[in-house]
Design a protein around this motif. Structure first.
Motif, PDB file in Angstrom:
ATOM      1  N   ARG A   1       0.993  -0.923  -0.115  1.00 38.08           N
ATOM      2  CA  ARG A   1      -0.001  -0.519  -0.209  1.00 38.08           C
ATOM      3  C   ARG A   1       1.059   1.352  -0.136  1.00 38.08           C
ATOM      4  O   ARG A   1       0.489   2.476  -0.517  1.00 38.08           O
TER       5      ARG A   1
ATOM      6  N   ILE B   1       1.959   2.484  -3.341  1.00 38.96           N
ATOM      7  CA  ILE B   1       1.078   2.938  -4.192  1.00 38.96           C
ATOM      8  C   ILE B   1       0.166   3.517  -3.284  1.00 38.96           C
ATOM      9  O   ILE B   1      -0.720   4.875  -4.102  1.00 38.96           O
TER      10      ILE B   1
ATOM     11  N   ARG C   1      -2.724   6.963 -11.013  1.00 32.16           N
ATOM     12  CA  ARG C   1      -3.693   5.821 -10.109  1.00 32.16           C
ATOM     13  C   ARG C   1      -3.864   4.827 -11.640  1.00 32.16           C
ATOM     14  O   ARG C   1      -3.535   3.666 -10.852  1.00 32.16           O
TER      15      ARG C   1
ATOM     16  N   VAL D   1      -1.550   2.240 -11.684  1.00 36.01           N
ATOM     17  CA  VAL D   1      -1.524   1.328 -11.316  1.00 36.01           C
ATOM     18  C   VAL D   1      -2.944   0.902  -9.839  1.00 36.01           C
ATOM     19  O   VAL D   1      -3.764   1.692  -9.368  1.00 36.01           O
ATOM     20  N   GLN D   2      -3.065  -1.031 -10.084  1.00 33.33           N
ATOM     21  CA  GLN D   2      -4.550  -0.972  -9.708  1.00 33.33           C
ATOM     22  C   GLN D   2      -4.018  -1.944  -8.782  1.00 33.33           C
ATOM     23  O   GLN D   2      -3.085  -2.909  -8.804  1.00 33.33           O
ATOM     24  N   MET D   3      -4.996  -2.165  -7.496  1.00 36.22           N
ATOM     25  CA  MET D   3      -5.056  -3.208  -6.485  1.00 36.22           C
ATOM     26  C   MET D   3      -6.126  -4.598  -6.620  1.00 36.22           C
ATOM     27  O   MET D   3      -7.284  -3.569  -6.439  1.00 36.22           O
TER      28      MET D   3
ATOM     29  N   PHE E   1      -7.790  -7.165  -3.655  1.00 36.07           N
ATOM     30  CA  PHE E   1      -7.502  -7.321  -2.102  1.00 36.07           C
ATOM     31  C   PHE E   1      -8.050  -8.407  -1.666  1.00 36.07           C
ATOM     32  O   PHE E   1      -8.386  -9.059  -2.279  1.00 36.07           O
TER      33      PHE E   1
ATOM     34  N   ARG F   1     -12.609  -5.283 -12.374  1.00 38.50           N
ATOM     35  CA  ARG F   1     -12.436  -3.316 -11.977  1.00 38.50           C
ATOM     36  C   ARG F   1     -11.148  -3.131 -12.522  1.00 38.50           C
ATOM     37  O   ARG F   1     -10.725  -1.471 -12.275  1.00 38.50           O
TER      38      ARG F   1
ATOM     39  N   LEU G   1      -8.995  -0.189 -15.865  1.00 34.32           N
ATOM     40  CA  LEU G   1      -8.096   1.305 -16.343  1.00 34.32           C
ATOM     41  C   LEU G   1      -6.764   0.832 -17.438  1.00 34.32           C
ATOM     42  O   LEU G   1      -6.038   1.418 -17.225  1.00 34.32           O
TER      43      LEU G   1
END
Lengths: 296, 307, 539
Positions: free
Chosen positions: C334, C337, C366, C369-371, C373, C442, C446
């Protein structure tokens, strides 16, 4: 549901069922809450239309008649001055409901602003803001309200403000708790990671998810506000004659309850049934909006 | 233990000071002086009265003097009853209010907690619905409705119990205590049920059951300590409400307690009495909240080291 | 075992849950026998009925809604299922002891552990307080609590997770029961602690001659522990036998699926990457947390979650970041990013210094770079449809015109293998695995270059986990993604990562190519970690 699904050509999307729609379906199944809702809607309608539908004027006296038991002329009897009890309860509903709704709105406004700010900013600001709420929580507000009505005289406006100022505390706590919980959710982190603006995150992600308990608590604040107003009017510190609210009607009823019990029983009944309905509706909303009750 | 208490007390003092300050200035700046009602009073008499009550000094001086008096535990004289001091009136009324409040809370706890525990043991059964419906009735029948009803039924129609007074006729404390306590019994029942349901769904209750303990022992030893925590935190602020309720109950049952004095003082615009009583009650409630917090911390071993 | 009497004999057990929506059969027609000293492993995924079956033996399922509809459970000739609550109490904790998944919540936080330990002794044997305490103390020493004489008066929160599970075991065994039911006893524990607890259970089982019912979702653990396995699917026992015979036969398709889903061995195909092109460079990153104190209190000692960490990820590489709970691996991800603020250091992603970016530029950046979870239940907004969830990032970053928005969302649905018809549905209408697919879609919306995946499969059942891992692998290849894959599960990391970084107490202790690390770990911590991995033992 099958875990993997085959992509198929141009099929119409199946409709989803949102949490709100699920909640409404659950609420509709709760008969007690629905009866309460209908009762409250009728009551509000009656209160709004009172000037046109009331059989008498609220200050219209009939000293010759005096206190009379319920009859076909006066459905709920008359008071010692011969005023029609039904009319006075209707007018009292206007006052009591108005105080209930407006003071709750005041409480909602302050509470949401305060609680959301504290919860969203967090850290020391949150700490300081909530400590302030804790301190106020521990003060004898009934005493202060009486003090204020003594000093400034009792007026409707004062009642709105003062009662609203008392009731916002719990609202602020609940809103803050909700905002904190929602803020910790991973979908908020995901939204931040997508580069969404703070305003959009608050509007699209925080508020819709924090709103359930706030609705519930707002519904439960209304009866406690009505109760507070009735309490003040009962003590003679709220609504002043010839205007009437449920509290002042009950107070008048108590004075004469041995001889004319109907003067106590009908306003008391109206108040209690309204409180019942609001509480049942609040409880029903709580059950309907409780995420634990939803699927999974 | 000592450090935590000292810290909390140190925090309570500025709060109390703020209450005194705000109340004092509100009362002093209120429109109309305390002796406005006496018409045609010669100017000298008013001046004399003002001097006697220290009203001719500048406001800040009055404030400082009042704080000094308070520090010595002196609430000053009553504006209405020249012969009596606020201290005397509090001294006369408070023990009665305290006794009434004590009985009411006792009644509320003795009725509310068992009802809440019973309801939590079998949620969504008759054992749950019956006490909880009763609690709902308790909440929706405020003291100023319940009190007169009780008087009407048990005092007048049945004639079982006296309808007014305090400690004069045998049994005259029963109806006021029940009137004042019933709302709180209702709240306590609901809160106890909620707290117990919370605890009873915890994993460690399943552990206790797997140990072969009886339901009674599980409730008493394992669940109750955590389950009553919400009740304790309710009791602090509830005291403020209880005082407000005692105003009504004392008025209905004509009990010469502090609440009745306060309402009378409000009608008579007896400013020093109002001021003194407000300060006194605020101090009392701040103290009670502090006590409730200490008990709450003590109940939770994870927080206890902070004491 | 020659002609021994079975200790416990369960026949045709059927348990159902009755709710407003209808009747769900949780366990159907289950039978097994448990011999003295035998370890029976019950294996299944969530909802397979493995726990419900054992809880219902002791009357521990909530009735209603639960109902035992059929069957017998004979313990020395007595049918447990027809015993009264009172009679059952003399079985619970006396003849059958139980331990549970989460030792944090399974001990009463309001009572000293000593009080909790002597309780079953006093209840079942009427021992005096003093005698019970002596016995409890001996038991604590036996399960390996050091300084037991002092610790016996401590509260549960003063113990670590592993120690708490030891206390739980002591409590379950203090009355020397014949049977121990262990319900996922190591699932909530770190892998090194898990190994210790499993060893402890084994040695106690041998020394007490205990019969153990070991409930787990982890086939590898079960194969290590059990003499006999029951594989359950949707309330039904689909296969049974010794671990060896089960593995050899794999008679039922579900067993095959389960065994096939265990990530075993090396990465199937290495990523297409350029080891010289460092897409991500982290230099001396430091994230410390200061405990929140009172308004005016001074700052306390900081928690050094990430302490001077440097690493590189090559373009197209999947780097695994492993460590136990509290090692700081999530915080590192975390911090990189900027979801968490760090104190010092550099994070350079594709030539851009992330830590130096002003807020506005960061928001634009942003999308690179995606996350993903861990918890697919918490990472989707419950009040937004799948369509809105997927369309929001596209709209905000202006990546789709009004016309082709639907087209793009459909494309994403196809990418992650979700039926297009479900786009109008809400997250709560999907299963856990499907939700994780939505979350992945999701993240992909991007078209990011780097994905930080924080334990993306640890909340999922193992068969679903295998599907999601393969999805991630194929997507990373298709979209040329660089990935930081955070996990506590070494087997998973070995299957998906090109290189592995090991994190311990806020610092990286070892970074190496995956297979090199598994073959010859250098750092002692890595060695102990690898030694603790439960490996399937098929006899």
């Amino acid at each position: 549901m099958a875990e993997s699904a085959v992509a198929q050509e141009s099929l119409t999307p199946e409709p989803g069922s949102s949490l709100m729609r699920d909640a409404w379906r659950r609420l509709r199944k709760n008969h007690l809450a629905m009866v309460s809702l209908v009762f409250l809607l009728c009551l509000v309608l009656l209160a709004l239309l009172t000037p046109w539908i009331a059989p008498y004027e609220y200050q219209e006296q009939n000293l010759l008649l005096g206190a009379s038991p319920p009859s076909s002329d006066h459905w709920l009897g008359t008071d010692t001055l011969g005023r029609d009890q039904f009319t006075r309860i209707l007018y009292g509903s206007r006052i009591s409901l108005m105080v209930g709704f407006i003071a709750t709105a005041v409480a909602l406004l302050i509470g949401v602003l305060w609680g959301a700010t504290a919860g969203y900013l967090g850290g020391r600001v949150d700490n300081a803001m909530m400590r302030f709420v804790d301190v106020l929580y521990g003060l004898p507000f009934a005493v202060f309200i009486i003090l204020l009505t003594v000093i400034f005289g009792s007026s409707l406006l004062l009642l709105f403000l003062v009662i609203g100022a008392v009731e916002w505390l719990t609202m602020a706590r609940i809103v803050r708790g909700q905002v904190l919980t929602v803020r910790r959710q991973e979908y908020i982190e995901a939204a931040v990671a997508m580069g969404l603006s703070s305003w959009r995150i608050i509007r699209r992600h925080v508020i819709p998810n924090a709103v359930g308990p706030i609705i519930v608590y707002t519904t439960l604040t209304i009866p406690s506000v009505i109760l507070l107003e009735s309490f003040l009017s009962f003590l003679g510190l709220g609504i002043q004659p010839p205007q009437s609210s449920w509290g002042s009607l009950i107070s008048a009823g108590v004075e004469n309850m041995e001889l004319y019990p109907w003067l106590l029983i009908y306003p008391a009944l109206t108040l209690s049934v309204t409180l019942f309905a609001l509480n049942f509706l609040g409880d029903g909303l709580r059950d309907a909006l409780d995420p634990r009750a939803s699927k999974d | 233990m000592g450090r935590y208490l000292l810290k909390r007390l140190a925090l309570a003092i500025p709060v109390l000071l703020a209450v005194v300050t705000i109340t004092f200035f509100m009362v002093r700046l209120a429109p109309g002086g305390p002796f406005d009602m006496e018409r045609n009073v010669p100017a000298e008499v008013t001046a004399n009265l003002n001097a006697q009550y220290n009203l001719d000094a500048p406001l800040w001086r009055q404030y400082v003097d009042y704080l000094g008096d308070l520090a010595r535990g002196d609430f000053g004289p009553s504006f209405r009853y020249a012969s009596r001091s606020v201290n005397e009136m509090i001294g006369a009324g408070f023990p009665i209010t305290l006794e009434l409040g004590l009985y009411a809370i006792l009644f509320a706890l003795l009725v509310g907690m068992p009802a809440g525990i019973l309801a939590s043991l079998r949620p969504n059964s008759a054992q749950d619905y019956v006490p909880m419906s009763a609690a709902m009735i308790g909440i929706c029948l405020p003291s100023f409705v319940l009190g007169p009803m009780l008087i009407l039924v048990f005092g007048i129609w049945l004639g079982w119990l006296p309808v007014s007074g305090w400690g004069i006729n045998p049994g005259d404390k029963v109806l006021p205590a029940i009137t004042l306590g019933s709302t709180y019994a209702a709240y306590i029942a609901r809160i106890t049920r909620g707290g117990m349901l919370d605890i009873l769904s915890q994993d460690f209750i399943r552990t206790a059951r797997a140990k072969g303990l009886s339901t009674w022992r599980i409730v008493r030893v394992h669940a109750l300590r955590g389950g009553v925590a919400p009740v304790v935190s309710f009791l602090g602020p509830a005291l403020a409400g209880l005082l407000a309720g005692s105003f009504v109950v004392e008025t209905i049952f004509q009990i010469p307690g502090l609440g009745r004095f306060y309402i009378q003082a409000a009608f008579n615009r007896d400013y020093t009495m109002i001021l003194g009583t407000t300060v006194f009650l605020s101090a009392l409630i701040i103290l009670f909240n502090l006590l409730a917090d200490v008990v709450l911390v003590w109940l939770n071993p994870q927080l206890r080291k902070n004491l | 075992m020659t002609e021994q009497q079975p200790l416990l004999q369960v026949e045709n057990l059927r348990v159902a849950f009755h709710s407003r929506d209808g009747v769900t059969t949780a366990v159907d027609d289950m039978s097994f026998t448990l011999m003295p000293g035998q370890v029976l492993g019950i294996v299944g995924e969530s909802g397979s009925g493995k726990s419900v079956s054992c809880y219902s033996l002791l009357g521990l399922i909530p009735c209603p809604p639960g109902r035992i509809e059929r069957g017998r459970a004979l313990l020395e000739g007595r049918d447990l299922l027809s015993l009264s609550e009172h009679a059952l109490r003399s079985v619970r904790g006396r003849r059958i002891g139980m331990i549970f998944q989460d030792p944090m919540t399974s001990l009463n936080p309001y009572m000293r552990i000593g009080e909790q330990l002597i309780e079953p002794l006093r209840e079942h044997r009427g021992l005096s307080r003093k005698a019970a305490r002596v016995k409890a103390l001996a038991m604590l020493e036996e399960v390996g609590i050091q300084d037991a004489a002092e610790r016996i008066d401590a509260y549960p929160h003063e113990f670590s997770g592993g120690m708490r599970q030891r206390v739980m075991i002591a409590m379950a065994l203090v009355n020397e029961p014949d049977i121990l039911i262990a319900d996922e006893p190591t699932t909530a524990l770190d892998v090194t602690v898990q190994a210790q607890i499993l060893t402890l259970i084994k040695s106690l089982q041998a020394s007490y001659g205990l019969a153990v019912i070991f409930i787990t979702h982890d086939l590898a653990v079960a194969s290590q522990m059990a003499d006999e396995l029951l594989i359950m699917e949707k309330g039904v026992v689909v296969e049974r036998g010794t671990p060896k015979s089960v593995f050899a036969a794999q008679a039922h398709p579900y067993t095959r699926k389960l065994i096939g889903a265990i990530p075993a061995g090396a990465k199937p195909v290495p990523s297409e990457m350029d080891p010289t092109d460092n897409f991500v460079k982290v230099n001396h990153l430091r994230t410390w947390f200061y405990p929140q104190q009172g308004l005016l209190s001074p700052r306390g000692e900081p928690l050094k979650a990430v302490d001077d960490v440097s690493l590189e990820i090559a373009r197209g590489e999947i780097l695994g970041l492993v460590g136990e709970s509290g090692s700081g691996k999530s915080t590192l991800g975390r911090s990189m990013i900027r979801l968490v603020d760090s104190q010092s250091g550099e994070v350079i992603i594709d030539g851009v210094d992330y830590r130096a970016l002003p807020r506005g530029a960061l928001k634009k950046q942003r999308r690179q770079v995606q996350m993903i979870f861990q918890d697919p239940y918490a990472s989707l907004n419950p009040r937004m449809t799948v369509f809105d969830t997927l369309a929001e990032p596209l709209r905000v970053h202006g990546l789709a015109s009004r016309k082709n928005l639907a087209q793009q969302v459909n494309q994403l649905m196809d990418d992650v293998g979700l039926d297009r018809r479900f786009v109008r549905k809400y997250p709560h209408e999907f299963s856990g695995g499907q939700r994780q697919r939505i979350a992945i879609a999701r993240a992909l919306a991007l078209q990011p270059r780097l994905i930080v995946a924080d334990e993306p499969v640890s909340a999922l059942d193992v068969t679903i986990q295998a599907q999601i891992l393969d999805l991630l692998l194929s997507l990373s290849r298709k979209h040329h993604l660089t990935m930081l894959f955070i996990s506590h599960d070494l087997a998973v990391v070995r299957y998906i990562c090109d290189r592995v970084a090991v994190m311990h107490r806020g610092q990286l202790v070892e970074v190496a190519d995956t297979e090199a690390l598994f073959a010859a770990p250098e750092h002692p911590y890595t060695q102990s970690l690898l030694a603790s991995i439960p490996l399937a033992q098929w006899g």
